[in-house]
Design a protein around this motif. Structure first.
Motif, mmCIF file in Angstrom:
data_model
loop_
_atom_site.group_PDB
_atom_site.id
_atom_site.type_symbol
_atom_site.label_atom_id
_atom_site.label_comp_id
_atom_site.label_asym_id
_atom_site.label_seq_id
_atom_site.Cartn_x
_atom_site.Cartn_y
_atom_site.Cartn_z
ATOM 1 N N SER A 54 2.076 7.264 -6.392
ATOM 2 C CA SER A 54 1.165 7.840 -7.002
ATOM 3 C C SER A 54 1.230 9.412 -6.446
ATOM 4 O O SER A 54 0.886 10.068 -7.508
ATOM 5 N N PHE A 112 -7.755 5.930 3.575
ATOM 6 C CA PHE A 112 -6.584 6.161 2.682
ATOM 7 C C PHE A 112 -6.542 4.938 1.746
ATOM 8 O O PHE A 112 -5.464 4.485 1.357
ATOM 9 N N ARG A 155 2.384 1.953 -3.601
ATOM 10 C CA ARG A 155 1.531 2.358 -4.424
ATOM 11 C C ARG A 155 1.083 3.917 -4.018
ATOM 12 O O ARG A 155 0.779 4.643 -4.964
ATOM 13 N N LYS A 156 0.878 4.172 -2.926
ATOM 14 C CA LYS A 156 0.408 5.439 -2.426
ATOM 15 C C LYS A 156 1.527 6.453 -2.665
ATOM 16 O O LYS A 156 1.361 7.494 -3.203
ATOM 17 N N ASN A 211 -7.589 4.467 -2.736
ATOM 18 C CA ASN A 211 -8.395 5.335 -1.931
ATOM 19 C C ASN A 211 -9.784 4.712 -1.725
ATOM 20 O O ASN A 211 -10.400 5.420 -0.893
ATOM 21 N N ILE A 266 -6.087 1.854 2.739
ATOM 22 C CA ILE A 266 -5.148 0.883 3.481
ATOM 23 C C ILE A 266 -5.301 -0.266 3.589
ATOM 24 O O ILE A 266 -4.500 -1.119 3.423
ATOM 25 N N GLN A 306 -6.683 -1.853 0.512
ATOM 26 C CA GLN A 306 -6.493 -2.320 -0.677
ATOM 27 C C GLN A 306 -5.941 -3.755 -0.809
ATOM 28 O O GLN A 306 -6.119 -4.470 -1.428
ATOM 29 N N TRP A 311 0.987 -1.210 -0.060
ATOM 30 C CA TRP A 311 -0.027 -0.170 0.003
ATOM 31 C C TRP A 311 0.843 1.220 -0.100
ATOM 32 O O TRP A 311 0.574 2.085 -0.862
ATOM 33 N N GLY A 315 -3.994 7.359 -6.259
ATOM 34 C CA GLY A 315 -3.528 6.031 -5.865
ATOM 35 C C GLY A 315 -4.742 5.258 -5.159
ATOM 36 O O GLY A 315 -5.882 5.910 -5.367
#
Lengths: 171, 406
Positions: free
Chosen positions: B46, B60, B42-43, B55, B62, B64, B39, B53
């Motif tokens: 992005s 947030f 990726r965040k 969301n 998190i 995912q 995560w 990214g």
């Protein structure tokens, strides 16, 4: 005497030795090169496990590092680069394979005689007074009394490296 | 035998339970840290690329990774017709298990003040905040990274397909090449620390000037960072899965849970490698202390037994961020550049630096003039470096004349 015998270690030795023998047998009978290499990895890792049983952690981890981690990886790499087919291959055996058996037996006999003769009455101490072969004592042994054989061995490796370069370069 | 811990001086039920507790905690931390890392990467990427990214899942985004994991878990598990069935099934585990095992030797916390050697008191017993502290600690790390090569190599081969095989051949060549530089830069740390055990390596780094990044003179750290990135197959060294050329690299034919294992192993390796960097070069759980005139700080955050862990995690984050940063900014190397960097720059540099440190060590042991020894050894190393450069240049010229590609 029996109380001091390392029962657990002996049982583990037997199991690992059986795995190693089966693995070694499969190395030569397997009909796929990559499978044979993987069986060889099994045998080498088994040797590392045997070292652990006799309290030689450093030797065990070096065995893994050098043979499993480097030599066999390069071996597999070479095989994959050239002729790694999936499935069985029929022409893996050399015509003279029968000659290998007496040679292997002779080598085994020579090693057995040397080992039995060399360590006649020496036994590992029991668990109560377990010895610790630490890294420092190994390095003290290599770099003091055994320095000359160590150098000789490194020259053998150097020769192999230079030989490989000579074979590989085209000019 | 393999684990020397104050806890194990007396083995009873409490000791066994504490060890089991530690196993479970390390396992969970490993999994959660990996999911978090996916995560996080990726965040951050992005953010760097001016996107939003993940969301949607959780705050947030998190959760995912968890959602992706569940999706992968329920997908159909494909087994290519031409695959080598047993090795194809075995390979993901060969990649995943070594990644996990590295966690067991990393000191995740502990109290290193006043010669306590990293032991903290939980449940009435003193114990180290690491699963095992084998006397051969760092070598175990190298051995595990050697075994991890098998996972990638065999995955590519057993797929029975062209591109995965190319990917795995690239991977093994790359990982074997950079393992040498990795080992030599670790050797510099071991020379200064004087021990192989990870706990011992952390214990000697008591102050900022004794952190190995300073004590070994930065060069081994830089070499280790580069070699570790290559070992992880992360950008800019991700030729293993160069999408444009190889579809997806060694794991092209994998799907479902087996792909998830590779994915997990890759990210877990990133986290463990960052943890190894922190342990080897940045004092692990040792607090950052400084005394500058009236300004001094002894690193105690008043968190009790968690003090070391918090410091460790803080340092870990820096390197996790650096790895993401690398990925977002650096372009991929060409294959010949990769090999040249590994063999002609990193290995000679790490070997030379190791010799320099060894010379200084001999000088201190024999009470020689340290500066004279340093200058002479630098001069010798410089001559060796020039000779090496001349040799590679001559060989490159020869090859060019022959019309070879590289």
């Amino acid at each position: 005497m029996l109380a001091e015998a390392l029962v657990a270690q002996n049982i583990a030795f037997g199991i690992i030795a059986a795995v190693m023998i089966v693995g070694a047998f499969r190395v030569v009978t397997s009909d796929n090169v990559v499978h044979a290499a993987l069986w060889l990895v099994c045998v080498l890792a088994g040797a590392a496990a045997q070292y652990l049983l006799v309290y030689a952690e450093f030797v065990a981890i070096t065995q893994i590092l050098v043979y499993v981690g480097a030599v066999m990886v390069l071996f597999l790499f070479g095989v994959m680069l050239t002729r790694a087919r999936i499935g069985s291959e029929s022409n893996l055996n050399n015509k003279n394979w029968a000659l290998g058996i007496p040679v292997a037996l002779a080598l085994f006999a020579a090693m057995a005689i040397a080992l039995v003769g060399g360590f006649k009455d020496e036994y590992l101490p029991g668990p109560s007074k377990a010895i610790r072969i630490d890294t420092q004592s190994i390095s003290d042994a290599i770099f003091k009394p055994y320095l000359l054989p160590f150098w000789a061995l490194s020259f053998v490796l150097l020769v192999a490296v230079i030989g490989a370069i000579v074979l590989a370069r085209k000019d | 035998m393999l684990a020397i811990d104050v806890l194990l001086d007396k083995i009873d039920l409490t000791a066994v339970l504490i060890v089991l507790f530690k196993v479970v905690v390390v396992f969970i931390i490993g999994l959660v840290a990996t999911m978090f890392m996916v995560w996080f990467e990726r965040k951050i990427i992005s953010g760097m690329q001016n996107r939003i990214g993940p969301n949607k899942a959780g705050p947030f985004g998190i959760l995912q990774t968890l959602a992706d994991g569940i999706k992968l878990f329920f997908k159909e598990d494909l087994l290519p017709d031409r695959a080598d069935r047993f090795v194809f099934r075995l390979a993901p585990f060969l990649a995943f298990v070594p990644a996990f095992l590295v966690w067991s030797i990393i000191p995740l916390g502990g109290d290193f003040t006043n010669g306590k050697g990293g032991a903290i008191k939980i449940f009435g017993r003193y114990t180290l905040v690491q699963l095992a502290d084998p006397p051969i600690g760092v070598l175990l790390l190298l051995a595990l990274s050697g075994i991890a090569v098998y996972g990638i190599m065999l995955a590519g081969w057993s797929s029975g397909s062209k591109y995965p095989l190319l990917g795995s051949v690239r991977a093994s060549a790359q990982m074997v090449s950079y393992e040498a530089a990795l080992g030599l830069s670790i050797a510099a740390v071991l020379l200064v620390a004087g021990t192989l055990s990870t706990n011992g390596i952390v214990a000697v780094q008591t102050s900022l000037s004794k952190w190995h990044v300073v004590a070994t003179g930065v060069v081994p750290f830089v070499i280790f960072l580069i070699a570790a990135t290559a070992e992880l197959n992360r950008p800019p060294f991700d030729l293993v899965e160069a999408e444009q050329e190889l579809v997806g690299g060694f794991n092209t034919e994998y799907s479902s849970l087996r792909f998830a294992l590779f994915f997990l192993a890759e990210f877990m390796n990133t986290v463990t490698m960052s943890a190894v960097i922190v342990t080897l070069f940045f004092g692990g759980p040792q607090p950052l202390k400084f005394e500058q005139g009236s300004l001094h700080f002894n690193g105690n955050l008043h968190l009790g037994v968690l003090n070391g862990t918090v410091w460790f995690i803080a340092k870990l984050f820096v390197f996790l961020y650096i790895y993401v940063w690398f990925r977002a900014t650096l372009p991929r190397l060409r294959y010949d550049q990769l090999m040249n960097l590994g063999w002609k720059v990193l290995i000679p540099a790490s070997l030379g630096w190791f010799m320099l440190l060894a010379a200084q060590r001999v000088a201190t042991d024999n009470n020689w003039n340290k500066w004279a020894v340093s200058i002479i050894s630098i001069a010798i190393l410089g001559v060796c470096g020039l000779l090496l450069m001349a040799a590679t240049r001559a060989s490159a010229k020869n090859r060019e004349r022959e019309g070879a590609m590289f």
